[in-house]
Design a protein around this motif. Structure first.
Motif, PDB file in Angstrom:
ATOM      1  N   PHE A  44       0.821  -1.193   0.000  1.00  0.00           N
ATOM      2  CA  PHE A  44       0.000   0.000   0.000  1.00  0.00           C
ATOM      3  C   PHE A  44       0.862   1.253   0.000  1.00  0.00           C
ATOM      4  O   PHE A  44       0.581   2.223  -0.708  1.00  0.00           O
ATOM      5  CB  PHE A  44      -0.882  -0.051   1.249  1.00  0.00           C
ATOM      6  CG  PHE A  44      -2.013   0.920   1.227  1.00  0.00           C
ATOM      7  CD1 PHE A  44      -2.160   1.869   2.221  1.00  0.00           C
ATOM      8  CD2 PHE A  44      -2.933   0.900   0.199  1.00  0.00           C
ATOM      9  CE1 PHE A  44      -3.210   2.770   2.198  1.00  0.00           C
ATOM     10  CE2 PHE A  44      -3.982   1.792   0.160  1.00  0.00           C
ATOM     11  CZ  PHE A  44      -4.127   2.735   1.171  1.00  0.00           C
ATOM     12  N   ALA A  45       1.934   1.239   0.791  1.00  0.00           N
ATOM     13  CA  ALA A  45       2.812   2.412   0.880  1.00  0.00           C
ATOM     14  C   ALA A  45       3.402   2.734  -0.485  1.00  0.00           C
ATOM     15  O   ALA A  45       3.386   3.888  -0.923  1.00  0.00           O
ATOM     16  CB  ALA A  45       3.926   2.152   1.890  1.00  0.00           C
ATOM     17  N   THR A  59       0.423   3.967  -2.926  1.00  0.00           N
ATOM     18  CA  THR A  59      -0.109   5.319  -2.681  1.00  0.00           C
ATOM     19  C   THR A  59       0.934   6.374  -3.008  1.00  0.00           C
ATOM     20  O   THR A  59       0.593   7.436  -3.553  1.00  0.00           O
ATOM     21  CB  THR A  59      -0.562   5.520  -1.225  1.00  0.00           C
ATOM     22  OG1 THR A  59       0.478   5.122  -0.363  1.00  0.00           O
ATOM     23  CG2 THR A  59      -1.814   4.761  -0.917  1.00  0.00           C
ATOM     24  N   THR A  60       2.203   6.117  -2.681  1.00  0.00           N
ATOM     25  CA  THR A  60       3.223   7.115  -2.990  1.00  0.00           C
ATOM     26  C   THR A  60       3.346   7.286  -4.504  1.00  0.00           C
ATOM     27  O   THR A  60       3.429   8.419  -5.008  1.00  0.00           O
ATOM     28  CB  THR A  60       4.580   6.703  -2.401  1.00  0.00           C
ATOM     29  OG1 THR A  60       4.389   6.329  -1.052  1.00  0.00           O
ATOM     30  CG2 THR A  60       5.554   7.842  -2.464  1.00  0.00           C
ATOM     31  N   ARG A 118       0.367   9.259  -5.828  1.00  0.00           N
ATOM     32  CA  ARG A 118       0.450  10.683  -5.503  1.00  0.00           C
ATOM     33  C   ARG A 118       1.574  11.369  -6.243  1.00  0.00           C
ATOM     34  O   ARG A 118       1.541  12.586  -6.417  1.00  0.00           O
ATOM     35  CB  ARG A 118       0.675  10.835  -4.005  1.00  0.00           C
ATOM     36  CG  ARG A 118      -0.514  10.364  -3.237  1.00  0.00           C
ATOM     37  CD  ARG A 118      -1.011  11.403  -2.287  1.00  0.00           C
ATOM     38  NE  ARG A 118      -2.417  11.278  -2.108  1.00  0.00           N
ATOM     39  CZ  ARG A 118      -3.231  12.285  -1.857  1.00  0.00           C
ATOM     40  NH1 ARG A 118      -2.745  13.490  -1.789  1.00  0.00           N
ATOM     41  NH2 ARG A 118      -4.488  12.080  -1.685  1.00  0.00           N
TER      42      ARG A 118
END
Lengths: 324, 291
Positions: free
Chosen positions: A45-46, A49-50, A53
């Motif tokens: 997930f990290a 999402t990074t 974004r």
């Protein structure tokens, strides 16, 4: 290792049916597996999402983001090169300072230290690792930087100022200050890993070398250190990984100037430092996306370096498992 | 204990040519110098923190909020309590995930997912903490539209989880297989064996791991800079920005005011003391298990 024997009271008064036991086991498996998968999920997930974004910045600047030098939030022009340069340069300088001292200290602890002194001195070196980064930064900015400016940088600038390596005004906050503080912080990792590697070298190596007439130093240099060189390299790369990601101490002493320069005296910037300074206050959407892209770059660099270190450690354990 | 060169008798140097003898002395001397050089920064930092901190710390430091710039006195009460709250909240999430995940890895090591979980834990350990702060920002701050202690605790929990995961797995692995077999032989189901026979034996090791993880996150600054942010006032609510000791030290250290620098040293002393106390507690817990 002594283990206390507990009272075994696992069996309830009425023994459960096989079906009840199987149900309990299934629940236990699912619950613990869920939590373990949560760890995997967090990492995936990290990254996702990074990346999501960071996409606006990746689309706006493309791969050239990594080599552009302009960092201008007002004009919305972003390039990560000064930060990548600052991160790599300060970390490599830190390695240059820390590896000789760290390996030397480890050789002392493993080979020359009387047995009774080994534990206290090892403890003291590991205490360096326990001090939080912000305390190093505090000491760095209030004590070390003024000292560096007066005692080291001013003479260097005055005497050797026309060399590119020492050009520029001696501000104190600089790549040199960052390199010194990083060196102090990664020293315990290098020392601890090297010490463990040297202690694992079989005593026959030393005995054989001494039997052939070498001095103590020659035995260490020619028989012991080469035997452990892969492990030592792994420790050094682990230390590099730590230095690349170090944030607070570097932010406080590197000078925070987004400019790539070779001079040790010049203020610089690092990937983690720009995140620390600008993330909380970034206003434009592109600015925020550019910072997310920097996060991704930092994640990528540290991941690769740590993976390299882990592969090296794995390859020695595999080799020694085969009796190498 | 491995036998090292120091355990072997010193080779006689009387028949060694002078050049090699000098090299031997010089290089061994450099090793002694190296360890001295390695300890010098430790001494410098600790001495400075102790000296400046002790002169600045007083009862006021623990009981008062920060005063405006220019006024002497004031303290970091909100930062100390804020740190405790953040570490506590992080533990509420981090401890169950880490411990239960570790139990899974230790009880079912043959499952293929285990290698991936361990890999993920290694990645989390190696990643700089500021990256985890950015992730917590994206996941907690943006949806909530405010900085909060919850976001800070989320970032800290991501740091705690891999430590506890690895510690729990190792401690459970150390429990002798005979204990597990005895429990199963007496008819206990696998889950009761894991939770009531094996886990109590590994418990103090896991507690030690928890204390060390807490000591580690208590000193973290970077992930809190844009998740929990900072706060001049005492905050009890988890959904508001919260002060923390490391962030307060950082804010004061980079400021131009001498009075704030003094407070920063005092804060550093308290932080180092807190981490030291947690580490000593962890060592004491280990020793009582070994005794």
């Amino acid at each position: 290792m002594a283990v206390e024997t507990p009272v075994l009271n696992t069996v309830p008064a009425a023994v459960p049916s096989v079906a009840a036991a199987a149900r309990g086991d299934a629940v236990f498996l699912r619950v613990t597996q869920a939590f373990a998968l949560a760890v995997l999920g967090v990492v995936a997930f990290a990254v996702i999402t990074t990346a999501v974004r960071a996409w606006p910045a990746m689309r706006a600047f493309g791969p050239a983001f990594l080599i552009r030098s302009t960092w201008d939030p007002v004009a919305e022009q972003f390039g990560a090169w000064p930060f990548i340069w600052g991160t790599l340069y300060s970390s490599l300088l830190a390695l240059l300072l820390a590896v000789p001292v760290g390996v030397g200290a480890a050789v002392f602890l493993a080979e020359l230290c009387p047995a009774w002194l080994r534990a206290p001195v090892s403890f003291l070196v590991e205490l360096l690792a326990a001090i939080p980064s912000v305390v190093y930064g505090l000491w760095g900015v209030l004590v070390m930087v003024p000292w560096l400016r007066e005692r080291v940088q001013a003479p260097l600038a005055a005497g050797l100022g026309n060399w590119p390596l020492f050009s520029g005004a001696p501000y104190g906050v600089s790549l040199l200050a960052a390199a010194v503080i990083l060196a102090i912080m990664i020293l315990p990792i290098i020392t601890a890993v090297t010490r463990d590697v040297l202690l694992a070298v079989p005593v026959e190596q030393r005995q054989a070398s001494l039997a052939l007439g070498s001095t103590r130093w020659e035995a260490i240099w020619r028989a012991v250190l080469p035997f452990g060189r892969v492990g030592i390299m792994g420790g050094i790369i682990l230390a590099l990984g730590r230095a690349l990601g170090e944030t607070m101490a570097v932010t406080m002493v590197i000078g925070n100037r987004p400019e790539a320069s070779v001079s040790l005296l010049s203020p610089a910037y690092s990937l983690a430092a720009v995140l620390a300074n600008e993330f909380a206050e970034a206003t434009g959407a592109l600015h925020r996306a550019a910072l997310q892209e920097i996060t991704l770059v930092l994640f990528g660099i540290t991941f690769l370096v740590n993976a390299l270190a882990r592969w090296m450690v794995w390859s020695i354990t595999r080799r020694s498992g085969r009796g190498g | 204990m491995a036998e090292t060169s120091s355990a072997l008798p010193a080779p006689p140097l009387d028949r060694v040519p002078l050049g090699r003898r000098l090299q031997n002395g010089a290089m061994l001397g450099l090793c002694w110098l190296a360890v001295g050089l390695a300890l010098v920064p430790l001494l410098l930092v600790l001495v400075h923190v102790a000296r400046e901190g002790l002169s600045a710390v007083n009862l006021q430091f623990f009981t008062e909020l920060p005063r405006p710039v220019g006024e002497a006195g004031g303290g970091m009460k909100q930062a100390i309590l804020g740190s405790l709250m953040l570490v506590g909240l992080a533990a509420v999430v981090g401890v169950p995930v880490g411990v239960l995940g570790g139990i899974y890895l230790a009880e079912y090591p043959s499952h293929r997912i285990c290698a991936w979980v361990r890999f993920a834990a290694d990645v989390l350990t190696g990643v700089p903490s500021i990256v985890l702060g950015v992730v917590a920002y994206t996941v907690v701050v943006v949806p909530m539209r405010r900085f909060s202690a919850l976001a800070g605790a989320a970032a800290l929990a991501m740091i705690m989880v891999p430590i506890l995961l690895r510690t729990t797995e190792e401690m459970i692995r150390l429990v002798p297989g005979s204990l597990r077999e005895a429990s199963l032989a007496l008819g206990a189901p696998r889950w009761r064996t894991a939770l009531f026979a094996v886990l109590p034996v590994a418990r103090s090791g896991i507690v030690t791991g928890g204390l060390l993880a807490a000591a580690r996150v208590a000193g973290e600054t970077a992930p809190l800079l844009f998740t929990a942010l900072n706060n001049q006032y005492l905050n009890h609510q988890p959904d508001q920005p919260t002060a923390s000791l490391p962030v307060q030290i950082y804010t004061y250290a980079v400021s131009p005011y001498a009075e704030w620098h003094r407070q920063a040293w005092a804060g550093a002393l308290v932080l180092v003391g807190l981490i030291g106390a947690l580490s000593i507690l962890a060592r004491v817990a280990t020793r009582s298990r070994m005794a």
